[in-house]
Structures are given as structure tokens and as C-alpha cells.
Design an enzyme around this catalytic site. Structure first.
Site: not given
Ligand code: FRU
Length: 487
Positions: A195, A22
């Protein structure tokens, strides 16, 4: 030689080495855009998360910076956001201004923490009272804080993903947080945990006096093209509660491809500019850890300007287009025609002379009669590879078919075709961005977008235009090669 490896994106951001997911902490401050990102510096698979960092003056050319946030006693560093604390509400900056990052600590439980920087994001200090929001007693998936300053009520607001809901908190100082409300019970797509939310206000049809709020929410599974993907809600936010205008079972997808996830918009882009620019991770949790790249794994989408526009049916929708700065990368014009009626036979040879692997294609096609047409890109000599961007008149669907893009066998979920049905389809407008391992298709001025990774052989560089049984009018068709941002 960085950026010369097989599949290495030439105009999309990717880390020098190892894993990326992300985008995080996207903020504009002092003439610089900051992009932080979920990063495992030890391996090119997901693992202990850090915040990688890069800086840009134009969101197109990025300079890699040292890691910004590292794991500590409270856990590894999951996704989050960053803001400019203009008025030193935190008291971290001796009455001056500075940057504050708000992120999830993933340790025993998921909790929200903050860190601050007085040197334009070059170095970060974690707040010694972390976490600022402790783990939730019942909800394990409790993460990805996106914070912004809410003008009308003069306070900070946080959108936080909690199970299959979004929770809203407010704070006077980014340290003391108070739960306000939640949204999501039975709303939109519920196929996986929610998320990486984002919440922002946008003018409708460019009118600053007529606005709506957009709540962007990613789902970990069950998205339109399978696996993870992004949805959004349009509605109102009064400083306490978000209310959606959509029917509860209605779903707005941000992107109809498989590879647009965890999008985040920049904080603090000045009002005079007024843009809301989003970047997303170009991958999918179904196969992200398996994609056949070495050295690095993961890249970002092209930065996209977001706008709300009313369609001819009177529906307000989110439109996306590559940011204006992207046009600087346009290089040689490889092809251009205008106002030409093309039969199936003529179409087949139209692009015979063109070779391109990193390019932009703009087209406006008029359908005088119902026909299937499309453009095949990244075709190999023997036609083993090809990625088809096509329109099918029987279903009114625009699609990207990547089932012949060479390396597919790393995951059973990669193969396939992703489609969206186009309402008003007498004229099809396409802006297609092709990089070493991706296609982004913006249609009808950004009303519909399909983003997909592809893994063709490096020398698969031919193109083909096709029209099935009939003829079409090409109002315009232009192809430009795109410069690498890494030279
Ligand atoms: C989304 C996610 C988020 C988390 C991160 C962990 O892709 O699962 O919810 O904070 O990646 O790397």
C-alpha cells in the site's frame, strides 16, 4: 476544550474529531504546507473515507480546514497524493498554475481519479472525466497513487500499489495515463498487500551529483513489529523502470516500532531547500480501530527529514530525523549533565527530581564495558506504568518496551517490545520524543527509529535512568519540555 482530552497529542497532528488514518496529498505551495488525510467525519472508527485537510507554514503548527474531498457516485475517497501543475499541463487553470490531487475512488472496484483547486487548496473540483485509470481486471487492491514530475523525461510519473507489487504509469497531463512497468515480484517483505508507495531521488551523503532513488512501500501485515509497517528499496529509476540494488530477500525497514504506517513525502518543496520530508500515520491496522481514545482517533508522526548516508560498512541507508522546525518547540531545560561516569546506584536516582509527560530527551552514552542501560519514561507513582527505552548488550538491541503502559487490554496485539540491533554500539546516541500517547526514538543520528503508541495514565510523569551491574559514561544527557502546538 480541544486538545485537553486524555491521551490527546500535544505536538503531533490529530483531527479535531473522529477518525484519521493515512496522510494524503502532501504538497507545498505558495508558502503553505498542505496535509490531507484519510478521515471518517461521522465516527471515530474507519468507515466511509473523505479527505480531511490542514494547512501549516512550518509543518509543526497546523490549522484545521474544512473537508476537501467527499465521497460521490464513483465511491469513497481513498489515499493519494497532490502536485502543483506549474505549467497547466491539465488545462484546468487557464494557463496559470494550480493544485491537482490524484486519489483512489473506492466503489465498485478501485480506480484512480483526479480533482483540482485554483484557490490554494481551499476548494476542489473533481474532474468530470473520472476515473482517469479504471479498475484493474485482475487486481482488486489497486490504489494509493503517488505522483511526481520526472524532470529528465519531462512527464508525470505515478507509483501505484497493486496487490503485492508497485505499478508505474506515466502521463503528459495527469489525465491520460500509460502503464510502464512494475516492481515487486518476490522482493522485500511480502507478508501483506502493498500500500501507499512513494518514489523519490535523494543525494547520497549530501552530494547532489551522486544520487539514488528510494521506493517506499507499506505492507498491510507481517511487518517487523507485527501488523502493518513500512519498508523501502534503494535503487535507480530511469523514467520507466525501478531497479533495486538490494538482494531480493533483503528487507529495509523504515521504522522498527509498531506505529509508523502509510508514510508520504511532501511534493514540491523547493529545490533550494532540497529536503524530503515524510509524515506517517502513527498507528497499526492490528488495533487502530480499538485504541482507547474518545472524540478523535489517530494521529501523525513528527515530520521527518530523510537522507541517504553511507554507513561505516559502506552500506547506503535511509536516515531520518525530526525536521529542524521542531526545535522551536523546545521549552524549559529540565535536566542537563555532561561527561559523567555513572554507576548502577547513581543512575537509579539521577532523574528523581524530573517530572515530564511531553518532552524531548537527547543523550549520548558511552559504553566502556558491556552493560544494559536505558531510560524509563511516563512512570506512575506506584510503578504500574512505565515505558522502557533500553539497550541490551547481550543482543546489541535497542528496544522500546510498552508492556506496562497502562491501557493495553483493548487489543491482544498491543502488548510487547520492539527492537532493532545496532551495528556500531560503543556510543549510543538517542533523541527521544515523548508525547501524551507516543514515543519516537531516533538512534545513531536517525539510522534506527522506533515509533510506538503508549497509553499511560495522565499523571504518570516520572523518569528513571538505569544501568545494570556496571557503569557507563554519560557524554551528555539533556531533557527539554516541549510546547503544545495547539495553544
Ligand atoms: C492504508 C490504506 C490504503 C487505503 C486507505 C483507506 O492504510 O489501507 O491502502 O487507500 O488506507 O483508508
Amino acid at each position: 476544550n480541544y486538545y485537553a482530552e486524555e491521551y490527546r497529542p500535544q505536538f503531533h497532528f490529530s483531527p479535531e474529531e473522529n477518525w484519521l488514518n493515512d496522510p494524503n496529498g502532501m504538497v507545498y505551495y505558495d508558502d503553505e504546507y498542505h496535509l490531507f488525510y484519510q478521515h471518517n467525519p461521522h465516527d471515530n472508527e474507519w468507515g466511509p473515507m473523505y479527505w480531511g485537510h490542514a494547512i501549516s507554514e512550518d509543518m509543526i503548527n497546523w490549522e484545521h480546514r474544512p473537508i476537501a474531498l467527499e465521497p460521490d457516485d464513483l465511491g469513497t475517497i481513498f489515499s493519494g497524493s497532490a502536485v502543483v501543475d506549474w505549467n497547466d499541463t491539465t488545462g484546468f487553470f487557464d494557463g496559470e498554475e494550480g493544485l491537482v490531487a490524484i486519489f483512489t475512488h473506492n466503489g465498485s472496484g478501485q480506480k484512480q481519479s483526479i480533482a483540482y483547486s485554483s484557490d490554494n487548496g481551499r476548494s476542489w473540483e473533481k474532474y468530470d472525466g473520472n476515473p482517469v485509470i479504471p479498475p484493474h481486471p485482475e487486481i482488486n487492491d489497486f490504489r494509493d497513487p503517488k505522483v511526481f514530475w520526472h524532470e529528465e523525461t519531462e512527464k508525470w510519473v505515478m507509483a501505484l500499489a497493486a496487490g503485492k507489487k508497485i505499478m508505474f504509469y506515466d502521463s503528459p497531463n495527469l489525465i491520460d495515463w500509460n502503464f510502464m512497468s512494475e516492481f515487486g515480484e518476490g522482493a522485500g517483505a511480502q507478508g501483506g498487500v502493498w500500500e501507499c508507495p512513494d518514489l523519490f531521488e535523494l543525494p547520497i551523503d549530501g552530494d547532489p551529483n551522486n544520487t539514488k532513488w528510494v521506493l517506499q512501500v507499506d505492507i498491510g501485515d507481517g511487518a517487523i513489529a507485527g501488523g502493518s509497517g513500512a519498508q523501502y528499496f534503494i535503487g535507480d529509476f530511469d523514467g520507466t523502470t525501478f531497479t533495486s540494488d538490494d538482494e531480493p530477500d533483503h528487507i529495509n525497514w523504515l521504522d522498527y516500532g509498531a506505529d509508523f504506517y502509510a508514510g508520504q513525502s511532501f511534493s514540491d518543496i523547493p529545490d533550494e531547500d532540497g529536503r524530503r520530508v515524510m509524515v506517517a500515520w502513527m498507528s497499526n491496522w492490528l488495533y487502530a480501530n480499538r485504541v482507547p481514545t474518545e472524540v478523535w482517533r489517530g494521529s501523525m508522526s513528527v515530520p521527518r527529514s530523510l537522507e541517504l548516508k553511507t554507513t561505516d560498512d559502506g552500506i547506503i541507508k535511509l536516515f531520518q530525523s525530526p525536521i529542524e522546525e521542531f526545535t522551536k518547540l523546545r521549552d524549559k531545560e529540565l535536566f542537563k549533565i555532561e561527561n559523567q561516569v555513572v554507576s548502577s546506584k547513581e543512575a537509579a536516582n539521577l532523574l528523581d527530581e524530573i517530572e515530564a509527560d511531553v518532552f524531548e530527551l537527547n543523550a549520548e552514552i558511552q559504553l566502556d564495558q558491556p552493560v544494559d542501560f536505558g531510560i524509563k519514561v511516563r512512570i506512575s507513582e506506584e510503578n504500574e506504568d512505565e515505558t522502557v527505552i533500553g539497550f541490551s548488550e547481550s543482543t546489541n538491541e535497542l528496544f522500546v518496551k510498552r508492556s506496562q503502559s497502562d491501557e493495553l487490554y483493548f487489543s491482544p496485539y498491543f502488548d510487547g517490545s520492539h527492537a532493532v540491533s545496532i551495528d556500531d554500539n560503543k556510543i549510543i546516541k538517542l533523541q527521544i520524543l515523548v508525547d501524551k500517547n507516543s514515543v519516537e526514538v531516533f538512534s545513531q543520528n536517525g539510522e534506527y527509529v522506533i515509533t510506538d503508541l503508549i497509553f499511560p495514565r495522565d499523571d504518570s510523569r516520572s523518569l528513571e535512568f538505569y544501568v545494570e551491574d556496571g557503569e557507563i559514561t554519560i557524554n551528555s544527557l539533556e531533557i527539554h519540555s516541549i510546547k503544545s502546538t495547539w495553544n
